[in-house]
Enzyme design. Sequence first.
Site, PDB file in Angstrom:
ATOM      1  N   ILE A 172       0.909  -1.153   0.000  1.00 33.96           N
ATOM      2  CA  ILE A 172       0.000   0.000   0.000  1.00 33.96           C
ATOM      3  C   ILE A 172       0.944   1.197   0.000  1.00 33.96           C
ATOM      4  O   ILE A 172       1.548   1.525   1.017  1.00 33.96           O
ATOM      5  CB  ILE A 172      -0.941   0.004   1.219  1.00 33.96           C
ATOM      6  CG1 ILE A 172      -1.837  -1.241   1.217  1.00 33.96           C
ATOM      7  CG2 ILE A 172      -1.788   1.279   1.224  1.00 33.96           C
ATOM      8  CD1 ILE A 172      -2.751  -1.374   2.423  1.00 33.96           C
ATOM      9  N   PRO A 173       1.126   1.840  -1.150  1.00 30.20           N
ATOM     10  CA  PRO A 173       2.265   2.744  -1.363  1.00 30.20           C
ATOM     11  C   PRO A 173       2.155   4.131  -0.717  1.00 30.20           C
ATOM     12  O   PRO A 173       2.077   5.149  -1.401  1.00 30.20           O
ATOM     13  CB  PRO A 173       2.346   2.833  -2.882  1.00 30.20           C
ATOM     14  CG  PRO A 173       0.932   2.658  -3.322  1.00 30.20           C
ATOM     15  CD  PRO A 173       0.325   1.679  -2.359  1.00 30.20           C
ATOM     16  N   CYS A 174       2.215   4.164   0.597  1.00 31.25           N
ATOM     17  CA  CYS A 174       2.187   5.436   1.313  1.00 31.25           C
ATOM     18  C   CYS A 174       3.417   6.289   0.982  1.00 31.25           C
ATOM     19  O   CYS A 174       3.394   7.503   1.151  1.00 31.25           O
ATOM     20  CB  CYS A 174       2.056   5.205   2.810  1.00 31.25           C
ATOM     21  SG  CYS A 174       3.269   4.069   3.506  1.00 31.25           S
ATOM     22  N   HIS A 175       4.472   5.657   0.483  1.00 29.95           N
ATOM     23  CA  HIS A 175       5.695   6.386   0.114  1.00 29.95           C
ATOM     24  C   HIS A 175       5.493   7.292  -1.103  1.00 29.95           C
ATOM     25  O   HIS A 175       6.328   8.141  -1.374  1.00 29.95           O
ATOM     26  CB  HIS A 175       6.831   5.405  -0.155  1.00 29.95           C
ATOM     27  CG  HIS A 175       6.539   4.409  -1.229  1.00 29.95           C
ATOM     28  ND1 HIS A 175       5.827   3.243  -0.989  1.00 29.95           N
ATOM     29  CD2 HIS A 175       6.844   4.396  -2.550  1.00 29.95           C
ATOM     30  CE1 HIS A 175       5.722   2.566  -2.118  1.00 29.95           C
ATOM     31  NE2 HIS A 175       6.331   3.249  -3.082  1.00 29.95           N
ATOM     32  N   ARG A 176       4.377   7.149  -1.798  1.00 29.78           N
ATOM     33  CA  ARG A 176       4.118   7.968  -2.990  1.00 29.78           C
ATOM     34  C   ARG A 176       3.443   9.294  -2.663  1.00 29.78           C
ATOM     35  O   ARG A 176       3.113  10.051  -3.567  1.00 29.78           O
ATOM     36  CB  ARG A 176       3.274   7.175  -3.992  1.00 29.78           C
ATOM     37  CG  ARG A 176       4.006   5.960  -4.531  1.00 29.78           C
ATOM     38  CD  ARG A 176       3.209   5.182  -5.522  1.00 29.78           C
ATOM     39  NE  ARG A 176       3.944   3.960  -5.863  1.00 29.78           N
ATOM     40  CZ  ARG A 176       3.387   2.879  -6.374  1.00 29.78           C
ATOM     41  NH1 ARG A 176       2.088   2.863  -6.637  1.00 29.78           N
ATOM     42  NH2 ARG A 176       4.116   1.818  -6.640  1.00 29.78           N
TER      43      ARG A 176
END
Length: 149
Positions: free
Chosen positions: A124-128
Amino acid sequence: MKYTTYESPIGPLLLAGDESVLRVLWFGRGRQDHGPDPSWTESARAFAEPVRQLKAYFAGKLTAFDLPLDPGGTPFQSQVWTALRRIPYGQTISYLELARRIGNEKAVRAVGLANGANPIAVVIPCHRVIGANGSLVGFGGGLPTKRAL
């Protein structure tokens, strides 16, 4: 619950869940170091597919994960985490844009808190999600890890 660790190019990752669903993917180092709960049982076999996909992702051969996930969370958090999964590989958006995408641009701070509570990092790409001015801000795995991702 079962767990395993995976030594990724961005450092150790802790995966937890059961035979059918991934519930946790935590960074082994960074701002929020996590270890396994003492009640969990170690099982690399239970995470063969998530680890295979992570290896492909870090090798640049996979841009979207296809794994059954159960991050739990509140309805609001689930809404934010679903929106995160819709951010295309290689793209970033601001917290304000993420709030707009869930239909509530006044919820920027709540979106930031939900983003920070994401229990399944990388997948779940919270880094984006980045600051409005394009800067890297707030990441449990540490800003060098966010930059690498």
